[in-house]
Write a protein that holds these residues in place. Sequence first.
Motif, PDB file in Angstrom:
ATOM      1  N   ILE A   1     -69.972   4.329  76.460  1.00 46.04           N
ATOM      2  CA  ILE A   1     -69.535   4.455  77.849  1.00 46.04           C
ATOM      3  C   ILE A   1     -69.179   3.086  78.421  1.00 46.04           C
ATOM      4  O   ILE A   1     -68.210   2.942  79.164  1.00 46.04           O
ATOM      5  N   GLY A   2     -69.898   2.056  78.044  1.00 44.48           N
ATOM      6  CA  GLY A   2     -69.546   0.697  78.458  1.00 44.48           C
ATOM      7  C   GLY A   2     -68.202   0.282  77.894  1.00 44.48           C
ATOM      8  O   GLY A   2     -67.386  -0.340  78.576  1.00 44.48           O
ATOM      9  N   SER A   3     -67.940   0.639  76.638  1.00 45.20           N
ATOM     10  CA  SER A   3     -66.651   0.341  76.007  1.00 45.20           C
ATOM     11  C   SER A   3     -65.521   1.091  76.691  1.00 45.20           C
ATOM     12  O   SER A   3     -64.424   0.550  76.878  1.00 45.20           O
ATOM     13  N   VAL A   4     -65.773   2.326  77.058  1.00 46.26           N
ATOM     14  CA  VAL A   4     -64.765   3.123  77.762  1.00 46.26           C
ATOM     15  C   VAL A   4     -64.436   2.476  79.108  1.00 46.26           C
ATOM     16  O   VAL A   4     -63.274   2.351  79.479  1.00 46.26           O
ATOM     17  N   ALA A   5     -65.446   2.051  79.827  1.00 45.28           N
ATOM     18  CA  ALA A   5     -65.222   1.418  81.133  1.00 45.28           C
ATOM     19  C   ALA A   5     -64.379   0.154  80.975  1.00 45.28           C
ATOM     20  O   ALA A   5     -63.448  -0.086  81.754  1.00 45.28           O
ATOM     21  N   ARG A   6     -64.681  -0.648  79.968  1.00 46.26           N
ATOM     22  CA  ARG A   6     -63.913  -1.872  79.736  1.00 46.26           C
ATOM     23  C   ARG A   6     -62.459  -1.540  79.391  1.00 46.26           C
ATOM     24  O   ARG A   6     -61.525  -2.151  79.896  1.00 46.26           O
ATOM     25  N   SER A   7     -62.260  -0.540  78.552  1.00 42.91           N
ATOM     26  CA  SER A   7     -60.898  -0.114  78.194  1.00 42.91           C
ATOM     27  C   SER A   7     -60.157   0.425  79.409  1.00 42.91           C
ATOM     28  O   SER A   7     -58.964   0.154  79.587  1.00 42.91           O
ATOM     29  N   MET A   8     -60.842   1.193  80.229  1.00 39.51           N
ATOM     30  CA  MET A   8     -60.220   1.727  81.435  1.00 39.51           C
ATOM     31  C   MET A   8     -59.733   0.598  82.330  1.00 39.51           C
ATOM     32  O   MET A   8     -58.620   0.650  82.859  1.00 39.51           O
ATOM     33  N   LEU A   9     -60.534  -0.441  82.497  1.00 41.89           N
ATOM     34  CA  LEU A   9     -60.158  -1.557  83.343  1.00 41.89           C
ATOM     35  C   LEU A   9     -58.903  -2.249  82.794  1.00 41.89           C
ATOM     36  O   LEU A   9     -58.030  -2.639  83.558  1.00 41.89           O
ATOM     37  N   ASN A  10     -58.804  -2.359  81.476  1.00 39.61           N
ATOM     38  CA  ASN A  10     -57.625  -2.976  80.854  1.00 39.61           C
ATOM     39  C   ASN A  10     -56.340  -2.237  81.203  1.00 39.61           C
ATOM     40  O   ASN A  10     -55.261  -2.823  81.196  1.00 39.61           O
ATOM     41  N   PHE A  11     -56.440  -0.946  81.473  1.00 36.85           N
ATOM     42  CA  PHE A  11     -55.268  -0.126  81.780  1.00 36.85           C
ATOM     43  C   PHE A  11     -55.220   0.290  83.250  1.00 36.85           C
ATOM     44  O   PHE A  11     -54.530   1.235  83.619  1.00 36.85           O
ATOM     45  N   SER A  12     -55.962  -0.399  84.089  1.00 37.82           N
ATOM     46  CA  SER A  12     -56.011  -0.143  85.532  1.00 37.82           C
ATOM     47  C   SER A  12     -56.422   1.278  85.883  1.00 37.82           C
ATOM     48  O   SER A  12     -55.933   1.856  86.857  1.00 37.82           O
TER      49      SER A  12
ATOM     50  N   ALA B   1     -66.329  -4.623  83.976  1.00 36.18           N
ATOM     51  CA  ALA B   1     -65.991  -3.282  84.452  1.00 36.18           C
ATOM     52  C   ALA B   1     -67.220  -2.538  84.971  1.00 36.18           C
ATOM     53  O   ALA B   1     -67.246  -1.315  85.006  1.00 36.18           O
ATOM     54  N   ALA B   2     -68.223  -3.288  85.382  1.00 35.53           N
ATOM     55  CA  ALA B   2     -69.449  -2.663  85.890  1.00 35.53           C
ATOM     56  C   ALA B   2     -69.170  -1.768  87.085  1.00 35.53           C
ATOM     57  O   ALA B   2     -69.818  -0.739  87.268  1.00 35.53           O
ATOM     58  N   SER B   3     -68.165  -2.122  87.897  1.00 34.09           N
ATOM     59  CA  SER B   3     -67.859  -1.304  89.077  1.00 34.09           C
ATOM     60  C   SER B   3     -67.389   0.093  88.665  1.00 34.09           C
ATOM     61  O   SER B   3     -67.641   1.071  89.373  1.00 34.09           O
ATOM     62  N   ILE B   4     -66.731   0.204  87.522  1.00 33.57           N
ATOM     63  CA  ILE B   4     -66.300   1.521  87.033  1.00 33.57           C
ATOM     64  C   ILE B   4     -67.518   2.348  86.663  1.00 33.57           C
ATOM     65  O   ILE B   4     -67.606   3.536  86.986  1.00 33.57           O
ATOM     66  N   LEU B   5     -68.491   1.728  85.994  1.00 35.94           N
ATOM     67  CA  LEU B   5     -69.725   2.441  85.645  1.00 35.94           C
ATOM     68  C   LEU B   5     -70.481   2.851  86.911  1.00 35.94           C
ATOM     69  O   LEU B   5     -70.979   3.973  87.011  1.00 35.94           O
ATOM     70  N   ASP B   6     -70.547   1.944  87.859  1.00 30.60           N
ATOM     71  CA  ASP B   6     -71.315   2.209  89.082  1.00 30.60           C
ATOM     72  C   ASP B   6     -70.705   3.321  89.925  1.00 30.60           C
ATOM     73  O   ASP B   6     -71.421   4.009  90.648  1.00 30.60           O
TER      74      ASP B   6
END
Length: 75
Positions: free
Chosen positions: A3-14, A39-44
Amino acid sequence: NNIGSVARSMLNFSCHNLRLVSPKEDWNNDNAQAIATGAASILDKAQIFSSVNEAAADLDLLLALTTRNRFINKP
């Protein structure tokens, strides 16, 4: 933590709207936050749903990806 990896990937693609369906209880842990790197804000702000139907109810387009090999028999 995936899930952390997904959040980081999501941030890379806005992409900023993470929707999780029935995640494990401790999904937003220190490891997920560390792997999310920036990308902690995406997780939060992630939204939790009990079913895919519920998570996708307000969407016009839904895409699904898998790493499983699929073989299609062509005529």
